[in-house]
Design a protein around this motif. Structure first.
Motif, PDB file in Angstrom:
ATOM      1  N   SER A  23      21.990  31.016  20.558  1.00 38.68           N
ATOM      2  CA  SER A  23      20.709  30.338  20.747  1.00 38.68           C
ATOM      3  C   SER A  23      19.649  31.374  21.054  1.00 38.68           C
ATOM      4  N   ALA A  24      18.414  31.015  20.815  1.00 39.83           N
ATOM      5  CA  ALA A  24      17.306  31.910  21.145  1.00 39.83           C
ATOM      6  C   ALA A  24      17.168  32.011  22.660  1.00 39.83           C
ATOM      7  N   PRO A  26      15.107  31.895  26.077  1.00 36.20           N
ATOM      8  CA  PRO A  26      13.998  30.988  26.400  1.00 36.20           C
ATOM      9  C   PRO A  26      12.623  31.533  26.031  1.00 36.20           C
ATOM     10  N   GLU A  28      11.907  33.464  23.628  1.00 36.75           N
ATOM     11  CA  GLU A  28      11.751  33.521  22.179  1.00 36.75           C
ATOM     12  C   GLU A  28      11.606  32.142  21.540  1.00 36.75           C
ATOM     13  N   GLU A  29      12.043  31.115  22.240  1.00 42.14           N
ATOM     14  CA  GLU A  29      12.071  29.769  21.657  1.00 42.14           C
ATOM     15  C   GLU A  29      10.718  29.322  21.103  1.00 42.14           C
ATOM     16  N   PRO A  30       9.580  29.609  21.764  1.00 45.84           N
ATOM     17  CA  PRO A  30       8.297  29.166  21.187  1.00 45.84           C
ATOM     18  C   PRO A  30       8.007  29.759  19.809  1.00 45.84           C
ATOM     19  N   ILE A  31       8.605  30.908  19.492  1.00 45.49           N
ATOM     20  CA  ILE A  31       8.362  31.531  18.187  1.00 45.49           C
ATOM     21  C   ILE A  31       8.897  30.644  17.068  1.00 45.49           C
ATOM     22  N   ILE A  32      10.008  29.955  17.327  1.00 46.30           N
ATOM     23  CA  ILE A  32      10.657  29.155  16.287  1.00 46.30           C
ATOM     24  C   ILE A  32      10.710  27.675  16.663  1.00 46.30           C
ATOM     25  N   GLY A  33       9.861  27.288  17.590  1.00 45.01           N
ATOM     26  CA  GLY A  33       9.898  25.918  18.082  1.00 45.01           C
ATOM     27  C   GLY A  33       9.732  24.866  17.000  1.00 45.01           C
ATOM     28  N   ARG A  34       8.971  25.177  15.951  1.00 45.45           N
ATOM     29  CA  ARG A  34       8.735  24.215  14.869  1.00 45.45           C
ATOM     30  C   ARG A  34       9.418  24.616  13.566  1.00 45.45           C
ATOM     31  N   GLU A  37      15.770  24.304  10.349  1.00 45.40           N
ATOM     32  CA  GLU A  37      17.051  24.782  10.856  1.00 45.40           C
ATOM     33  C   GLU A  37      17.467  26.104  10.215  1.00 45.40           C
ATOM     34  N   ARG A  40      15.594  28.854  11.826  1.00 45.71           N
ATOM     35  CA  ARG A  40      16.075  29.050  13.197  1.00 45.71           C
ATOM     36  C   ARG A  40      17.352  29.885  13.196  1.00 45.71           C
TER      37      ARG A  40
END
Length: 230
Positions: A23-24, A26, A28-34, A37, A40
Motif C-alpha cells: 500500500s502507499a 499515508p 503518498e496516498e493523496p498523490i494517487i487518491g483519485r 486501480e 495505483r
C-alpha cells in the motif's frame, strides 16, 4: 535483470508483478487518491522498489513525494529515477556526492504504434534506424532512451526537453544482431550517447549537459535504458 546495466555506486530494485499487501504510505496516498486501480498498483509497486533500493543504499526509505512536474522527490543527498510499464517496475538510486543525476525508463520490447516514431525522433535518427537489422525493435529502444534522457536532464535544469532536442546514437555490444534474430535467443545490450541540441546549462553550477552516456538492455521481453551522470 537491471543490475546488468548499472555502474558501481548505483543501486536498483525491480518487480515483475505487484506483490499482494502493498500500500502507499499515508503521505503518498493523496498523490494517487483519485487514480484508477491500474495506476495505483503501478505507483505503489514502483515506490516499493524505490524504497528497496534506498534501503540497499543505506539511505532513508520513507515517503517519496512528487514535484510540480511529477518527478519523484528523493531524500537529501540522494538522486534517483523510477519507471513502470505493464509487467515491470524499477527504481535506481545513488548518492549525490558521486552521481549528479540518474534516468531510467522501461518499455515492452514491441514496435511503436504507427506514426509515433515520426513524432518522437529526428530525421538523422530515423535514417540510422532504417539501416539497422531486423529482430530488435530499435524504434521502441529510441523512444525509451529519449524518456531516460529527459529524466536525467530535468533534475539538473528544471526545463523541458523535447524529443527533437536530443540526438541519440546506439552501439550494440552483446546479443543477437543478424537479421531474423531476436532477444528470445538471449539478452541484447549496448550503450548510447544522447547529444543535447539545446542550451545545456544546469542549475547546480556544474558542467553543462552536452553528451549524456547511457546503457540499454533488452531482456525478458522488456527494454530498459539508463543514464548515469557523474
Amino acid at each position: 535483470m537491471i543490475e546488468q546495466i548499472l555502474p558501481p555506486g548505483v543501486v536498483g530494485a525491480e518487480a515483475f508483478d505487484d506483490p499482494a499487501g502493498l500500500s502507499a504510505l499515508p503521505a503518498e496516498e493523496p498523490i494517487i487518491g483519485r487514480a484508477v486501480e491500474k495506476r495505483r498498483r503501478e505507483f505503489i509497486t514502483a515506490r516499493h522498489c524505490a524504497r528497496e533500493a534506498l534501503s540497499q543504499l543505506g539511505a532513508d526509505a520513507g515517503a517519496i513525494m512528487r514535484g510540480e512536474k511529477g518527478e519523484p522527490l528523493w531524500p537529501r543527498g540522494v538522486v534517483g529515477s523510477i519507471t513502470h510499464t505493464d509487467g515491470y517496475r524499477a527504481a535506481i538510486v545513488a548518492y549525490s556526492m558521486a552521481v549528479r543525476s540518474l534516468g531510467i525508463d522501461s518499455e515492452p520490447h514491441e514496435a511503436l504504434p504507427d506514426g509515433v516514431l515520426d513524432h518522437t525522433s529526428i530525421a538523422a535518427e530515423r535514417d540510422v534506424l532504417a539501416t539497422r537489422p531486423a529482430g530488435l525493435h530499435w524504434d521502441r529502444l529510441l523512444f525509451c532512451a529519449k524518456e531516460t534522457t529527459y529524466k536525467a536532464w530535468f533534475p539538473l535544469t528544471h526545463r523541458w526537453l523535447g524529443f527533437e532536442d536530443a540526438h541519440i546514437v546506439f552501439e550494440q555490444t552483446a546479443g543477437p544482431s543478424d537479421g531474423g534474430s531476436s532477444p528470445a535467443d538471449g539478452p541484447a545490450s549496448g550503450t548510447f550517447t544522447s547529444t543535447i541540441l539545446i542550451d545545456g546549462r544546469t542549475d547546480d553550477g556544474g558542467a553543462p549537459l552536452l553528451h549524456l552516456p547511457g546503457r540499454w538492455l533488452i531482456d525478458q521481453g522488456f527494454i530498459t535504458t539508463t543514464i548515469t551522470l557523474t
